[in-house]
Motif scaffolding. Structure first.
Motif, mmCIF file in Angstrom:
data_model
loop_
_atom_site.group_PDB
_atom_site.id
_atom_site.type_symbol
_atom_site.label_atom_id
_atom_site.label_comp_id
_atom_site.label_asym_id
_atom_site.label_seq_id
_atom_site.Cartn_x
_atom_site.Cartn_y
_atom_site.Cartn_z
ATOM 1 N N THR A 94 3.033 4.792 0.006
ATOM 2 C CA THR A 94 2.039 3.734 -0.138
ATOM 3 C C THR A 94 2.753 2.383 -0.164
ATOM 4 O O THR A 94 3.984 2.312 -0.252
ATOM 5 C CB THR A 94 1.272 3.867 -1.469
ATOM 6 N N ARG A 129 -4.212 -3.594 -2.561
ATOM 7 C CA ARG A 129 -3.843 -2.654 -1.486
ATOM 8 C C ARG A 129 -2.677 -1.749 -1.906
ATOM 9 O O ARG A 129 -2.092 -1.066 -1.081
ATOM 10 C CB ARG A 129 -3.419 -3.417 -0.224
ATOM 11 N N HIS A 132 -2.603 1.792 -0.631
ATOM 12 C CA HIS A 132 -2.863 2.034 0.788
ATOM 13 C C HIS A 132 -1.570 2.440 1.488
ATOM 14 O O HIS A 132 -0.488 1.974 1.135
ATOM 15 C CB HIS A 132 -3.399 0.769 1.460
ATOM 16 N N TYR A 133 -1.721 3.267 2.507
ATOM 17 C CA TYR A 133 -0.572 3.636 3.343
ATOM 18 C C TYR A 133 -0.455 2.607 4.466
ATOM 19 O O TYR A 133 -1.451 1.953 4.813
ATOM 20 C CB TYR A 133 -0.764 5.053 3.892
ATOM 21 N N ALA A 135 -0.513 2.718 7.583
ATOM 22 C CA ALA A 135 -1.498 2.842 8.652
ATOM 23 C C ALA A 135 -2.849 2.237 8.259
ATOM 24 O O ALA A 135 -3.676 1.938 9.118
ATOM 25 C CB ALA A 135 -1.668 4.310 9.033
ATOM 26 N N GLN A 136 -3.067 2.089 6.944
ATOM 27 C CA GLN A 136 -4.352 1.540 6.481
ATOM 28 C C GLN A 136 -4.280 0.034 6.263
ATOM 29 O O GLN A 136 -5.203 -0.562 5.728
ATOM 30 C CB GLN A 136 -4.756 2.221 5.164
ATOM 31 N N SER A 138 -3.344 -3.994 7.774
ATOM 32 C CA SER A 138 -3.244 -4.799 8.998
ATOM 33 C C SER A 138 -1.781 -5.188 9.214
ATOM 34 O O SER A 138 -0.944 -5.049 8.302
ATOM 35 C CB SER A 138 -4.091 -6.058 8.858
ATOM 36 N N ARG A 142 1.082 -5.545 6.389
ATOM 37 C CA ARG A 142 2.342 -4.779 6.420
ATOM 38 C C ARG A 142 3.539 -5.726 6.298
ATOM 39 O O ARG A 142 4.493 -5.436 5.587
ATOM 40 C CB ARG A 142 2.448 -3.976 7.719
#
Ligand SMILES: Nc1ncnc2c1ncn2[C@@H]1O[C@H](COP(=O)(O)OP(=O)(O)OP(=O)(O)O)[C@@H](O)[C@H]1O
Ligand SMILES: [Mg+2]
Length: 333
Positions: A94, A129, A132-133, A135-136, A138, A142
């Motif tokens: 994550t 966030r 969140h991983y 891939a999840q 934007s 990231r």
């Protein structure tokens, strides 16, 4: 403080960095710009010794890195944070776990890790966030997680390689704001590698142009823009195109003094007893300095030397546009 001296890097017979000298002062942001393949990323990787230089020295906060033992180098590297394009986050972790990686690496206690990760995600505006991983998230999010990870060990030096490329203007702005906060609030010394001139104009105190492994031009951003008509200067503050001219003669103006009296237009008109037609203009502030480029039209019968001297008295360099030469200059730039 980063000091690079006589840095060379060759891969076999190919020299990628060819005697680089430059430094970034404490709590300064310096930008490196240059065409693809110029050696920018190689330079960044050499500064934290991810890549061993072929020659030259690299000092960070007065410590020469190339001569350190493996163990001392590991410790020294902790003061250097990095954030690279596409953030290279681990997909299976994550956001919070990615940020925690360097903290785990240095063996920080679990609860301290948690607190620190919270602070870092908060700083980059991504507390919500945390779980969140990648891939999840934007692209901009990231990048900010990557930045948080780069800051985990409180580095005094940050290397940012194209951290904003491919991001939309809002995401870019939020990253740039963070970089400026780091410089201004925490005194972090930052090297920003970018091909975006807007980034340089927004955050950089100094800029260096790298081409074919050499620094071809460098200086404080305001100085570079003001003092020269080099490719770098033109790229930083491009001259707007001039519309076609009739009986007037077209002149190019460039602010050559750090401050120019804002009423110069009226003063020059009075001194020349002639109107000045502003055809195109770009005037900006950089710190406390002003930079400006303009294209103006003047009565063709005026004496060239008198015109140049009148502008010079205002701290403005004026040169008449010679038909044909203008296109040539543009082609070179
Ligand atoms: N490991 C390597 N082995 C051989 N050549 C390399 C290696 N790494 C980089 N190069 C070469 O060094 C040159 C500079 O590469 P570098 O990645 O530093 O460029 P760059 O300025 O960052 O370009 P870009 O703007 O495209 O990111 C390139 O010609 C590249 O092919
Ligand atoms: Mg690169």
């Amino acid at each position: 403080m980063i000091e690079v001296s006589g840095l060379t890097k060759a891969y076999g017979p190919t020299t990628v960095l060819d005697g680089i000298d430059f430094s970034v002062g404490d709590a300064q942001i310096a930008a490196i710009v240059g065409p693809s393949g110029a050696g920018k990323s190689t330079l960044a990787r050499c500064i934290n010794l991810l890549e061993r230089p072929t020659g030259g020295t690299i000092s960070v906060n007065g410590q020469e890195l190339t001569s350190l033992s493996r163990r001392d180098l590991r410790a020294a590297r902790r003061q250097i944070g990095t954030v690279f394009q596409s953030a290279s986050l681990l997909r299976r972790l994550t956001a919070a776990q990615n940020v925690a990686l360097p903290l785990r690496y240095v063996g920080l206690a679990e609860d301290e890790q948690r607190d620190r990760v919270r602070d870092l995600l908060d700083r980059v505006g991504l507390l919500d966030r945390a779980n969140h991983y990648p891939a999840q998230l934007s692209g901009g999010q990231r990048q900010r997680v990557g930045l948080a990870r780069g800051l985990a060990l409180c580095p005094s030096v940050l290397l940012s390689d194209e951290a904003t490329s491919g991001l939309d203007p809002d995401a870019t702005r939020s990253i740039l704001r963070l970089l400026m906060e780091l410089r201004d609030d925490l005194g972090v010394t930052i090297l920003v590698i970018t091909h975006e001139m807007d980034v340089v104009r927004t955050v950089a105190d100094a800029v260096a142009h790298l081409d074919h492994g050499r620094i071809v031009e460098h200086g404080a951003v305001g100085d570079v823009v003001r003092r020269s008509d080099s490719a770098l200067s033109q790229a930083l503050l491009p001259l707007p195109p001039a519309p076609a001219e009739g009986v007037r003669r077209t002149w190019r103006l460039r602010y050559s003094a750090p401050t120019v009296d804002p009423t110069w237009l009226a003063q020059v008109s009075r001194a020349l007893h002639s109107d000045v037609a502003v055809l195109a203009a770009l005037v900006e502030e950089h710190g406390t300095d002003q930079v400006g480029r303009l294209t103006v039209g003047l009565d063709a019968s005026l004496d060239e030397r008198q015109v140049a001297a009148t502008f010079a008295a205002q701290g403005i360099l004026a040169s008449p546009v010679v038909a044909g030469v203008d296109e040539l200059e543009r082609a070179i730039a």
